[in-house]
Design an enzyme around this catalytic site. Structure first.
Site, PDB file in Angstrom:
ATOM      1  CG  HIS A  68      -1.896  -1.030   1.315  1.00 42.30           C
ATOM      2  ND1 HIS A  68      -3.079  -0.985   0.617  1.00 42.30           N
ATOM      3  CD2 HIS A  68      -1.898  -2.213   1.978  1.00 42.30           C
ATOM      4  CE1 HIS A  68      -3.768  -2.081   0.866  1.00 42.30           C
ATOM      5  NE2 HIS A  68      -3.073  -2.850   1.679  1.00 42.30           N
ATOM      6  N   PRO A  69       0.422   2.280  -0.691  1.00 50.50           N
ATOM      7  CG  PRO A  69      -0.791   3.814  -1.971  1.00 50.50           C
ATOM      8  CD  PRO A  69      -0.687   2.353  -1.638  1.00 50.50           C
ATOM      9  CB  ALA A 125      -8.358   5.406   3.110  1.00 53.50           C
TER      10      ALA A 125
END
Length: 169
Positions: A68-69, A125
């Site tokens: 994941h970033p 998110a």
């Protein structure tokens, strides 16, 4: 009529690996998902995915996190598929409208979090604003390492579930 689940069940192991890696970056999880095919229903697949996730070791969780970033960034630490990159961008859409001060604080606390725990801040998110993600980070950065890894793993489990549902839609 052939469903997406039928297609997933009949893919070659290499093709199935590519599909499952879009959802979770843990190789052990992916291999176990492949081994457990065929899935008789999407519900069975979702339940097995969660069971297998919670049966993994911490190193497997960390491997998944690295796909994941960081919140507010576009590139993950490890190479991921175009689909996984697109999903990350969609999941972090709340950051796109963020004020510079919020982005700056997210970046600062992301760095502090990573220094403290040794991995990036993982949060599901989807549907969250940048301010919400920042507030969650401010709270979680105060956790002890044992509690935080479990919370982060729970967030990854939510992300994986969402991505499996997108993949099978």
């Amino acid at each position: 009529m052939t469903t997406r689940l039928d297609q997933l069940n009949t893919l070659s192991p290499a093709e199935a690996e590519s599909e499952f890696l879009k959802c979770c970056g843990s190789q052990h999880w992916v291999q176990r998902m492949i081994t457990n095919r065929p899935y008789l229903s999407v519900e069975e697949l979702y339940l097995k995915a969660a069971d297998l996730w919670w049966d993994l070791e911490q190193d497997d969780w960390l491997e998944a996190f690295s796909s994941h970033p960081k919140i507010g960034e576009r590139k993950a630490a490890t190479e991921v598929s175009t689909q996984a990159q697109e999903w990350s961008g969609q999941e972090q859409a709340g950051v796109e409208q963020a004020q510079e001060q919020t982005l700056s604080e997210l970046a600062r606390l992301n760095t502090e979090y990573e220094a403290k725990f040794g991995y990036i801040y993982i949060v599901c998110a989807t549907g969250r604003s940048s301010e919400e993600m920042l507030e969650i980070l401010k709270t979680r950065i105060n956790n002890n390492a044992e509690d935080e890894i479990t919370i982060a793993a729970g967030e990854q489990a939510k992300i994986t579930d969402l991505r499996l549902r997108k993949m099978l839609a």
